[in-house]
Design an enzyme around this catalytic site. Structure first.
Site, PDB file in Angstrom:
ATOM      1  N   LYS A  20       0.828  -1.208   0.000  1.00 40.51           N
ATOM      2  CA  LYS A  20       0.000   0.000   0.000  1.00 40.51           C
ATOM      3  C   LYS A  20       0.862   1.258   0.000  1.00 40.51           C
ATOM      4  O   LYS A  20       1.965   1.262   0.529  1.00 40.51           O
ATOM      5  CB  LYS A  20      -0.927  -0.017   1.214  1.00 40.51           C
ATOM      6  N   THR A  37      -7.430   8.835   9.656  1.00 42.76           N
ATOM      7  CA  THR A  37      -7.146   7.630   8.868  1.00 42.76           C
ATOM      8  C   THR A  37      -6.925   6.405   9.760  1.00 42.76           C
ATOM      9  O   THR A  37      -6.376   5.406   9.298  1.00 42.76           O
ATOM     10  CB  THR A  37      -5.894   7.855   7.996  1.00 42.76           C
ATOM     11  N   GLY A  54      -7.273   3.031  11.289  1.00 41.30           N
ATOM     12  CA  GLY A  54      -7.943   1.795  10.892  1.00 41.30           C
ATOM     13  C   GLY A  54      -8.043   1.565   9.403  1.00 41.30           C
ATOM     14  O   GLY A  54      -8.677   0.597   8.971  1.00 41.30           O
ATOM     15  N   THR A  55      -7.394   2.402   8.595  1.00 37.46           N
ATOM     16  CA  THR A  55      -7.524   2.217   7.148  1.00 37.46           C
ATOM     17  C   THR A  55      -6.896   0.903   6.685  1.00 37.46           C
ATOM     18  O   THR A  55      -7.413   0.256   5.768  1.00 37.46           O
ATOM     19  CB  THR A  55      -6.875   3.390   6.388  1.00 37.46           C
ATOM     20  N   GLY A  56      -5.780   0.496   7.305  1.00 39.06           N
ATOM     21  CA  GLY A  56      -5.154  -0.763   6.914  1.00 39.06           C
ATOM     22  C   GLY A  56      -6.024  -1.961   7.236  1.00 39.06           C
ATOM     23  O   GLY A  56      -6.182  -2.872   6.414  1.00 39.06           O
ATOM     24  N   CYS A  57      -6.602  -1.962   8.436  1.00 42.04           N
ATOM     25  CA  CYS A  57      -7.517  -3.033   8.832  1.00 42.04           C
ATOM     26  C   CYS A  57      -8.714  -3.084   7.889  1.00 42.04           C
ATOM     27  O   CYS A  57      -9.125  -4.162   7.424  1.00 42.04           O
ATOM     28  CB  CYS A  57      -8.009  -2.819  10.261  1.00 42.04           C
TER      29      CYS A  57
END
Length: 283
Positions: free
Chosen positions: A186, A219, A221-224
């Site tokens: 990402k 932002t 928690g965007t990865g989760c």
């Protein structure tokens, strides 16, 4: 009979996704973000909690890990009764938990495994013990249909320094060599670019998914959320590239329509934004 408790789901299979991750008391990341995301895609969410965190938008205050045995028993309970169409792993905390998660994935022959190698919280708190990185690479990556590291996580897993897209490609190849079938590196941490570009490697070719960067601190928690959206797409029978493309759109909507909760910290994103803008396709 219609409505809640009725037979609206009769005649079609209910797709399920299992998240194996930590609990976020602030609700923006971890188990909470994963279950919200599954729900928005019309996928029934199952969970196995690996740790309880005390956190809010200002940061992680404490981490209380569960034992590997407690995690194993949760996974057994899911497998023995309901099963799952996809698995998403997040915060696993230590090598013992990673070992038992990998063993249960193999034992129950679970497919569509999405590994989000959560290592550090948005505010900088460590969420994976340094000694567990080798276990993650050895035990879990070979089971992953998709692994979704951000740039710092890709550096930690590969030992490479990532400064540009060519470096990202080299890291993706290295992660595939460790066993992951598909790698998404990402681009959210590449703040030098006005575009947020995610790189997908399928073992043969590279695909770029790009969107304009949104200027916001919210932002958390965007990865989760991204990894959970990929898992939801896979649970519904989508191919990896389609699941990744939809997951990126889902996260972009969630960031753009921020909720502005909390004070001065990294606020959560808006998990229901995508469904309000788009009709989520049925399985």
């Amino acid at each position: 009979m219609n409505g809640i408790g009725g037979s609206g789901a009769a005649g079609r299979a209910v797709r399920k996704a299992l998240t194996i991750a930590g609990s976020d008391s602030g609700g923006g990341a971890g188990i909470q973000a994963d279950l919200k995301t599954f729900h928005e895609f019309g996928v029934f969410g199952l969970s196995a909690v690996t740790a309880v965190t005390a956190q809010n938008t200002l940061g992680v205050r404490e981490v209380f890990p569960l034992t590997a045995e407690a995690v194993a028993r949760q996974l057994d309970a899911v497998a023995e009764d309901m099963g799952t169409d996809a698995v998403k792993t997040g915060m696993l905390h230590d090598a013992d938990i990673i070992g038992v998660v990998a063993e249960r994935i193999r034992r129950y022959n679970w497919r569509n495994v999405v590994v989000d190698p959560v290592m550090v919280a948005k505010g900088g708190a460590p969420l994976l013990q340094e000694t567990a990185i080798a276990a993650l690479k050895r035990e879990l990556l070979p089971l992953a249909l998709v692994v979704t590291p951000n740039i710092p996580e890709a550096e930690a897993l590969t030992g490479l320094s990532i400064r540009d897209m060519e470096d990202r490609k080299r890291a993706a190849v290295r992660l595939a060599e460790l066993g992951a079938q598909h790698v998404v590196v990402k681009g959210g941490h590449d703040e030098a670019s006005g575009e947020a570009v995610d790189l997908l490697y399928d073992g043969r070719a590279f695909t770029l998914f790009s969107a304009p960067r949104v200027a916001t601190r919210n932002t958390h928690g965007t990865g989760c959320t991204f990894a959970a959206a990929v898992a939801a797409g896979l649970a519904k029978g989508r191919g990896v590239a389609e699941a990744v493309r939809t997951a990126k759109a889902f996260v972009r909507c969630a960031i753009e329509d921020g909720l502005d909760l909390g004070h001065r910290g990294h606020g959560p994103t808006n998990h229901w934004s995508y469904r309000r803008r788009h009709r989520v396709p049925e399985a």
